[in-house]
Scaffold this motif. Sequence first.
Motif, PDB file in Angstrom:
ATOM      1  N   MET A  11     -80.616  72.219  51.545  1.00  0.00           N
ATOM      2  CA  MET A  11     -81.760  72.118  52.452  1.00  0.00           C
ATOM      3  C   MET A  11     -83.077  72.307  51.698  1.00  0.00           C
ATOM      4  O   MET A  11     -84.098  71.733  52.085  1.00  0.00           O
ATOM      5  CB  MET A  11     -81.612  73.099  53.605  1.00  0.00           C
ATOM      6  N   HIS A  12     -83.057  73.072  50.617  1.00  0.00           N
ATOM      7  CA  HIS A  12     -84.254  73.213  49.787  1.00  0.00           C
ATOM      8  C   HIS A  12     -84.600  71.870  49.133  1.00  0.00           C
ATOM      9  O   HIS A  12     -85.766  71.453  49.125  1.00  0.00           O
ATOM     10  CB  HIS A  12     -84.053  74.304  48.728  1.00  0.00           C
ATOM     11  N   VAL A  13     -83.602  71.187  48.605  1.00  0.00           N
ATOM     12  CA  VAL A  13     -83.826  69.866  48.023  1.00  0.00           C
ATOM     13  C   VAL A  13     -84.311  68.898  49.100  1.00  0.00           C
ATOM     14  O   VAL A  13     -85.238  68.113  48.872  1.00  0.00           O
ATOM     15  CB  VAL A  13     -82.551  69.342  47.326  1.00  0.00           C
ATOM     16  N   PHE A  14     -83.711  68.960  50.279  1.00  0.00           N
ATOM     17  CA  PHE A  14     -84.152  68.111  51.397  1.00  0.00           C
ATOM     18  C   PHE A  14     -85.637  68.342  51.675  1.00  0.00           C
ATOM     19  O   PHE A  14     -86.409  67.397  51.838  1.00  0.00           O
ATOM     20  CB  PHE A  14     -83.309  68.409  52.647  1.00  0.00           C
ATOM     21  N   GLU A  15     -86.043  69.602  51.714  1.00  0.00           N
ATOM     22  CA  GLU A  15     -87.444  69.948  51.978  1.00  0.00           C
ATOM     23  C   GLU A  15     -88.372  69.411  50.880  1.00  0.00           C
ATOM     24  O   GLU A  15     -89.420  68.839  51.175  1.00  0.00           O
ATOM     25  CB  GLU A  15     -87.575  71.471  52.079  1.00  0.00           C
ATOM     26  N   ILE A  16     -87.975  69.565  49.634  1.00  0.00           N
ATOM     27  CA  ILE A  16     -88.785  69.074  48.518  1.00  0.00           C
ATOM     28  C   ILE A  16     -88.939  67.558  48.598  1.00  0.00           C
ATOM     29  O   ILE A  16     -90.048  67.026  48.471  1.00  0.00           O
ATOM     30  CB  ILE A  16     -88.144  69.474  47.165  1.00  0.00           C
ATOM     31  N   TYR A  21     -92.026  62.631  48.890  1.00  0.00           N
ATOM     32  CA  TYR A  21     -91.869  61.191  49.058  1.00  0.00           C
ATOM     33  C   TYR A  21     -92.169  60.800  50.501  1.00  0.00           C
ATOM     34  O   TYR A  21     -92.014  61.605  51.413  1.00  0.00           O
ATOM     35  CB  TYR A  21     -90.450  60.756  48.669  1.00  0.00           C
ATOM     36  N   PRO A  22     -92.571  59.545  50.716  1.00  0.00           N
ATOM     37  CA  PRO A  22     -92.907  59.105  52.081  1.00  0.00           C
ATOM     38  C   PRO A  22     -91.642  58.851  52.919  1.00  0.00           C
ATOM     39  O   PRO A  22     -91.308  57.718  53.235  1.00  0.00           O
ATOM     40  CB  PRO A  22     -93.714  57.829  51.848  1.00  0.00           C
ATOM     41  N   ILE A  23     -90.945  59.909  53.250  1.00  0.00           N
ATOM     42  CA  ILE A  23     -89.721  59.818  54.039  1.00  0.00           C
ATOM     43  C   ILE A  23     -90.089  59.696  55.513  1.00  0.00           C
ATOM     44  O   ILE A  23     -90.855  60.501  56.035  1.00  0.00           O
ATOM     45  CB  ILE A  23     -88.825  61.058  53.819  1.00  0.00           C
ATOM     46  N   ASP A  24     -89.532  58.717  56.172  1.00  0.00           N
ATOM     47  CA  ASP A  24     -89.772  58.505  57.597  1.00  0.00           C
ATOM     48  C   ASP A  24     -88.817  59.395  58.388  1.00  0.00           C
ATOM     49  O   ASP A  24     -87.605  59.165  58.378  1.00  0.00           O
ATOM     50  CB  ASP A  24     -89.544  57.030  57.943  1.00  0.00           C
ATOM     51  N   ARG A  27     -86.137  57.911  60.470  1.00  0.00           N
ATOM     52  CA  ARG A  27     -85.034  57.220  59.810  1.00  0.00           C
ATOM     53  C   ARG A  27     -84.385  58.128  58.757  1.00  0.00           C
ATOM     54  O   ARG A  27     -84.018  57.694  57.676  1.00  0.00           O
ATOM     55  CB  ARG A  27     -85.531  55.919  59.185  1.00  0.00           C
ATOM     56  N   THR A  28     -84.252  59.391  59.092  1.00  0.00           N
ATOM     57  CA  THR A  28     -83.598  60.355  58.209  1.00  0.00           C
ATOM     58  C   THR A  28     -82.198  60.597  58.747  1.00  0.00           C
ATOM     59  O   THR A  28     -82.029  61.093  59.857  1.00  0.00           O
ATOM     60  CB  THR A  28     -84.393  61.671  58.144  1.00  0.00           C
ATOM     61  N   PHE A  29     -81.200  60.218  57.957  1.00  0.00           N
ATOM     62  CA  PHE A  29     -79.815  60.230  58.405  1.00  0.00           C
ATOM     63  C   PHE A  29     -78.980  61.187  57.561  1.00  0.00           C
ATOM     64  O   PHE A  29     -79.303  61.463  56.414  1.00  0.00           O
ATOM     65  CB  PHE A  29     -79.230  58.815  58.319  1.00  0.00           C
ATOM     66  N   LEU A  30     -77.892  61.634  58.145  1.00  0.00           N
ATOM     67  CA  LEU A  30     -76.956  62.516  57.448  1.00  0.00           C
ATOM     68  C   LEU A  30     -75.604  61.822  57.371  1.00  0.00           C
ATOM     69  O   LEU A  30     -75.100  61.313  58.372  1.00  0.00           O
ATOM     70  CB  LEU A  30     -76.821  63.834  58.216  1.00  0.00           C
ATOM     71  N   PHE A  31     -75.038  61.798  56.165  1.00  0.00           N
ATOM     72  CA  PHE A  31     -73.724  61.206  55.946  1.00  0.00           C
ATOM     73  C   PHE A  31     -72.877  62.194  55.160  1.00  0.00           C
ATOM     74  O   PHE A  31     -73.348  62.797  54.200  1.00  0.00           O
ATOM     75  CB  PHE A  31     -73.841  59.898  55.163  1.00  0.00           C
ATOM     76  N   GLY A  32     -71.628  62.350  55.575  1.00  0.00           N
ATOM     77  CA  GLY A  32     -70.695  63.187  54.831  1.00  0.00           C
ATOM     78  C   GLY A  32     -69.303  62.599  54.912  1.00  0.00           C
ATOM     79  O   GLY A  32     -68.927  62.017  55.930  1.00  0.00           O
ATOM     80  N   TYR A  33     -68.557  62.758  53.832  1.00  0.00           N
ATOM     81  CA  TYR A  33     -67.200  62.227  53.810  1.00  0.00           C
ATOM     82  C   TYR A  33     -66.248  63.281  53.260  1.00  0.00           C
ATOM     83  O   TYR A  33     -66.553  63.964  52.290  1.00  0.00           O
ATOM     84  CB  TYR A  33     -67.108  60.948  52.965  1.00  0.00           C
ATOM     85  N   SER A  34     -65.076  63.383  53.874  1.00  0.00           N
ATOM     86  CA  SER A  34     -64.021  64.309  53.484  1.00  0.00           C
ATOM     87  C   SER A  34     -64.550  65.741  53.608  1.00  0.00           C
ATOM     88  O   SER A  34     -65.022  66.115  54.684  1.00  0.00           O
ATOM     89  CB  SER A  34     -63.510  63.970  52.079  1.00  0.00           C
ATOM     90  N   ALA A  35     -64.512  66.520  52.536  1.00  0.00           N
ATOM     91  CA  ALA A  35     -65.055  67.879  52.615  1.00  0.00           C
ATOM     92  C   ALA A  35     -66.551  67.832  52.919  1.00  0.00           C
ATOM     93  O   ALA A  35     -67.084  68.693  53.624  1.00  0.00           O
ATOM     94  CB  ALA A  35     -64.796  68.632  51.318  1.00  0.00           C
ATOM     95  N   GLY A  36     -67.222  66.791  52.428  1.00  0.00           N
ATOM     96  CA  GLY A  36     -68.637  66.599  52.754  1.00  0.00           C
ATOM     97  C   GLY A  36     -68.847  66.314  54.226  1.00  0.00           C
ATOM     98  O   GLY A  36     -69.907  66.593  54.783  1.00  0.00           O
ATOM     99  N   TYR A  47     -79.169  72.181  61.486  1.00  0.00           N
ATOM    100  CA  TYR A  47     -80.479  71.591  61.214  1.00  0.00           C
ATOM    101  C   TYR A  47     -80.652  70.306  62.024  1.00  0.00           C
ATOM    102  O   TYR A  47     -81.101  69.282  61.515  1.00  0.00           O
ATOM    103  CB  TYR A  47     -80.611  71.313  59.709  1.00  0.00           C
ATOM    104  N   SER A  48     -80.289  70.369  63.285  1.00  0.00           N
ATOM    105  CA  SER A  48     -80.220  69.175  64.135  1.00  0.00           C
ATOM    106  C   SER A  48     -81.557  68.441  64.271  1.00  0.00           C
ATOM    107  O   SER A  48     -81.565  67.235  64.470  1.00  0.00           O
ATOM    108  CB  SER A  48     -79.679  69.541  65.517  1.00  0.00           C
ATOM    109  N   GLY A  49     -82.645  69.128  64.141  1.00  0.00           N
ATOM    110  CA  GLY A  49     -83.950  68.489  64.272  1.00  0.00           C
ATOM    111  C   GLY A  49     -84.294  67.538  63.143  1.00  0.00           C
ATOM    112  O   GLY A  49     -85.261  66.783  63.244  1.00  0.00           O
ATOM    113  N   ASN A  50     -83.514  67.546  62.083  1.00  0.00           N
ATOM    114  CA  ASN A  50     -83.814  66.712  60.915  1.00  0.00           C
ATOM    115  C   ASN A  50     -83.215  65.319  60.961  1.00  0.00           C
ATOM    116  O   ASN A  50     -83.624  64.459  60.182  1.00  0.00           O
ATOM    117  CB  ASN A  50     -83.300  67.397  59.637  1.00  0.00           C
TER     118      ASN A  50
END
Length: 136
Positions: A11-16, A21-24, A27-36, A47-50
């Motif tokens: 989440m710290h990296v997400f915040e940085i 960067y001009p992140i919209d 259009r900010t999405f979360l993807f995870g696979y398997s353990a991810g 962090y549902s608001g993100n």
Amino acid sequence: VRSEWSEQDAMHVFEIITKEYPIDPKRTFLFGYSAGGQGGHYIAQKYSGNWAAVAIGGSNAAAGAHYAFDRVKNIPMMVFSGSQDSVLNATRTMGQTLKEKGVNATFKEIAVATHDTAPSMAIADVFEFFAANGRK
């Protein structure tokens, strides 16, 4: 403790990144696979608001008593698994449970896909799902 540190690091990296960067945020999405994917379920709630939308595949996560369905009700979620994946039933059950709890969830079974091949076979569907589910 280690899982708390990894969560804080992510989440710290997400915040940085969102500051540098001009992140919209629409259009900010979360993807995870398997353990991810298991981590994705956790991060999606906490962090549902993100997130404009969430896609999780190949995860055997179960919606326990502490799953915060109310926090993800307004987030479109895609849950998928390969038809030849040992976690298919768990993933299918999670998709059904999300729907039953009022979450805008879609379950997709990827024909003839294994745990190893499902991500590459589903990636076009994931991007299509994200494209259709940006925030208004």
